[in-house]
Design a protein around this motif. Structure first.
Motif, PDB file in Angstrom:
ATOM      1  N   ILE A 186      12.368   2.022  33.748  1.00  0.00           N
ATOM      2  CA  ILE A 186      12.229   3.457  34.013  1.00  0.00           C
ATOM      3  C   ILE A 186      12.659   3.766  35.440  1.00  0.00           C
ATOM      4  CG2 ILE A 186      10.585   5.369  34.208  1.00  0.00           C
ATOM      5  CD1 ILE A 186       8.930   3.950  31.996  1.00  0.00           C
ATOM      6  N   GLY A 187      12.258   2.920  36.381  1.00  0.00           N
ATOM      7  CA  GLY A 187      12.644   3.114  37.765  1.00  0.00           C
ATOM      8  C   GLY A 187      14.142   3.027  37.957  1.00  0.00           C
ATOM      9  N   HIS A 189       6.688   0.628  47.731  1.00  0.00           N
ATOM     10  CA  HIS A 189       6.568   0.364  46.296  1.00  0.00           C
ATOM     11  C   HIS A 189       6.368   1.695  45.574  1.00  0.00           C
ATOM     12  CE1 HIS A 189       6.329  -4.046  46.484  1.00  0.00           C
ATOM     13  NE2 HIS A 189       5.685  -3.840  47.618  1.00  0.00           N
ATOM     14  N   VAL A 190       7.186   1.920  44.578  1.00  0.00           N
ATOM     15  CA  VAL A 190       6.996   3.049  43.669  1.00  0.00           C
ATOM     16  C   VAL A 190       6.664   2.388  42.347  1.00  0.00           C
ATOM     17  CG1 VAL A 190       8.031   5.111  42.664  1.00  0.00           C
ATOM     18  CG2 VAL A 190       8.632   4.416  44.995  1.00  0.00           C
ATOM     19  N   ALA A 191       5.383   2.353  42.023  1.00  0.00           N
ATOM     20  CA  ALA A 191       4.918   1.344  41.075  1.00  0.00           C
ATOM     21  C   ALA A 191       3.889   1.876  40.090  1.00  0.00           C
ATOM     22  CB  ALA A 191       4.343   0.169  41.868  1.00  0.00           C
ATOM     23  N   ASP A 192       3.226   0.936  39.431  1.00  0.00           N
ATOM     24  CA  ASP A 192       2.274   1.247  38.370  1.00  0.00           C
ATOM     25  C   ASP A 192       0.878   1.453  38.940  1.00  0.00           C
ATOM     26  OD1 ASP A 192       1.860  -1.352  39.127  1.00  0.00           O
ATOM     27  OD2 ASP A 192       1.897  -2.194  37.107  1.00  0.00           O
ATOM     28  N   THR A 193       0.763   2.360  39.902  1.00  0.00           N
ATOM     29  CA  THR A 193      -0.529   2.639  40.510  1.00  0.00           C
ATOM     30  C   THR A 193      -0.822   4.129  40.472  1.00  0.00           C
ATOM     31  OG1 THR A 193       0.452   2.839  42.709  1.00  0.00           O
ATOM     32  CG2 THR A 193      -0.369   0.680  42.091  1.00  0.00           C
ATOM     33  N   THR A 243       5.157   5.133  34.425  1.00  0.00           N
ATOM     34  CA  THR A 243       5.799   6.159  33.627  1.00  0.00           C
ATOM     35  C   THR A 243       6.723   6.979  34.533  1.00  0.00           C
ATOM     36  OG1 THR A 243       4.077   7.800  34.070  1.00  0.00           O
ATOM     37  CG2 THR A 243       3.744   6.344  32.163  1.00  0.00           C
ATOM     38  N   GLU A 244       7.680   7.667  33.930  1.00  0.00           N
ATOM     39  CA  GLU A 244       8.564   8.504  34.737  1.00  0.00           C
ATOM     40  C   GLU A 244       7.774   9.576  35.471  1.00  0.00           C
ATOM     41  OE1 GLU A 244      12.201  11.613  33.966  1.00  0.00           O
ATOM     42  OE2 GLU A 244      12.422   9.577  33.160  1.00  0.00           O
ATOM     43  N   SER A 301      -4.410   0.378  38.932  1.00  0.00           N
ATOM     44  CA  SER A 301      -3.043  -0.064  38.673  1.00  0.00           C
ATOM     45  C   SER A 301      -2.998  -0.713  37.298  1.00  0.00           C
ATOM     46  CB  SER A 301      -2.572  -1.056  39.740  1.00  0.00           C
ATOM     47  OG  SER A 301      -3.396  -2.199  39.780  1.00  0.00           O
ATOM     48  N   GLY A 302      -1.833  -0.658  36.693  1.00  0.00           N
ATOM     49  CA  GLY A 302      -1.662  -1.232  35.370  1.00  0.00           C
ATOM     50  C   GLY A 302      -0.386  -0.716  34.737  1.00  0.00           C
TER      51      GLY A 302
END
Length: 425
Positions: free
Chosen positions: A130-131, A87-91, A102-103, A96-97
């Motif tokens: 963005i991903g 996972h390349v994610a919002d962490t 963001t890039e 996390s959130g």
């Protein structure tokens, strides 16, 4: 006359040099080459890279005049690792959130993966626009961070009608695969009903998309395979996998992504983990995060957690099932489920290889699952995963031979993506 021919020859040589330099040709020479296909290692070979792609590889590879030669005598070249479930994610750290999607933060994570030799990640769920923009910019010889493929939103819904709308959303985003979760979290939450996941699989296939199924139980694995699921993420962990399920996997060459380190992350912080003293881990670790994970109350909560102890038992089942699957000829796609808090991107991939070895896999089996087989399972063969002509030059240079000991994958001298050296911090 001889002077004239000599002049012509010199001119042609200069032209060849200029051409090689203009095209950015590199030659990695005198190295042991493990190409990701499962073939025996080549003890003294070369990998020639032109404009980010492999032009030739092997003992007979011809090095063009003017190529930049990188002498790797005594070292080993392997393809970059492919994480088929990360996972390349919002962490960020243990937080996390949406504010973290963001890039800048995604590139931070991709850079971290790259420095540990993981040159491709399939991010299976929670992915946003963005991903996808980052993914769409990566087919270039100038790439110097880990490649990213995405599933988009996890397909879910209380009804088939709700769920297929999420599939349509993922298709509109041009997702690389669709992800579903069929799990009750050890009896603590409702499980997706069969009529819902059957509708998801049918709609995904109509959209020419494959479906990756998160699961835990053997009965669900069998039902999902009968419904047409294309990729199994996580191991069967409740009991021994049976011949019927193995036959279903082999019938359509459905790959299994074991993610053994996912289980580790559920219980390992009940005390201070041994890897908290590992220099290979500490070179990238956030000390503040390590301190938080060693908080006494947090450790006590994990020690007394029934689910943590159940997942500890599940790891043993998963490990036995992994060996049985490999011995039965089921294709294994390397993956870890890293990315969520406390599942450390990059380092856990090396831990996963250690666990696969502990389960009984040979170093060559592990390497193939993390390179050529992962590429085949994710339908990107020919682009990444092997050191063959036409593939992107995503490769690792190792100080020691990983076929002697899979832990030698940690002896990374350099990482190259599209023929570009990844800078260390």
């Amino acid at each position: 006359m001889n002077l004239r021919y000599a002049a012509i020859g010199f001119t042609l040589w200069l032209s060849a040099v200029a051409s090689a330099q203009a095209a950015d040709v590199k030659a990695f020479i005198n190295a042991r080459i493990i190409d990701g296909t499962g073939k025996a290692a080549i003890e003294r070979g070369a990998v020639v890279v032109r404009d980010g792609r492999i032009e030739a590889a092997g003992a007979q590879a011809t090095v063009p005049a003017g190529a930049t030669r990188i002498d790797l005598a005594g070292k080993t070249i392997v393809p970059g690792l492919i994480n088929a479930h990360g996972h390349v994610a919002d962490t960020q750290g243990l937080r996390s959130g949406p504010e973290f999607y963001t890039e800048e933060n995604l590139l931070r994570q991709l850079g971290l993966y790259a420095r540990y030799g993981v040159t491709t990640v399939f991010s299976l769920g929670g992915d946003r626009a963005i991903g996808f923009r980052l993914r769409d910019r990566q087919e270039t010889p100038g790439l110097a961070h880990t490649r990213l493929y995405l599933a988009g939103p996890i397909a879910a819904g209380k009804t088939p009608e709700e769920a297929v709308k999420v599939v349509d959303e993922a298709a509109a985003m041009k997702a690389d695969i669709v992800k579903i979760r069929v799990d009750d979290n050890l009896g603590t939450s409702p499980k997706m009903r069969p009529e819902v996941y059957r509708a998801i699989i049918q709609r995904a296939h109509e959209k020419k998309l494959r479906v990756a199924a998160h699961l835990f139980y053997l009965d669900d694995a069998r039902s999902l395979l009968e419904a047409g699921a294309d990729f199994v993420v996580h191991s069967v962990r409740d009991r021994e996998i049976d011949a019927e399920t193995i036959a279903l996997l082999k019938k359509r060459d459905v790959c299994v992504c074991p993610t053994l380190t996912r289980e580790v992350s559920t219980f390992v912080y009940e005390t201070k983990p041994a890897f908290f003293d590992d220099p290979f881990f500490l070179r990238e670790a956030d000390r503040q995060v390590l301190n938080q994970l060693q908080d006494a109350k947090r450790q006590e909560a994990m020690r007394t957690s029934k689910s943590a102890q159940r997942y500890k038992e599940a790891l043993e089942v998963a490990s036995r099932n992994l060996k049985k699957l490999v011995d039965s000829g089921v294709r294994i796609a390397f993956g870890t489920d890293t990315g969520p808090p406390a599942r450390f991107q990059g380092y856990f991939e090396h831990m996963e290889m250690d666990l696969m070895a502990k389960a009984g896999l040979t170093p060559m089996q592990i390497l193939k699952s993390a390179t050529g087989d992962a590429a085949r399972c994710m339908q990107v063969s020919g682009k990444i995963g092997t050191l063959e002509p036409g593939a992107w030059a995503d490769l690792l240079v190792l100080e020691k031979n990983p076929l002697d000991d899979i832990r030698n994958m940690r002896t990374i001298q350099s990482v190259w993506i599209a023929g570009n050296r990844v800078e260390r911090r």
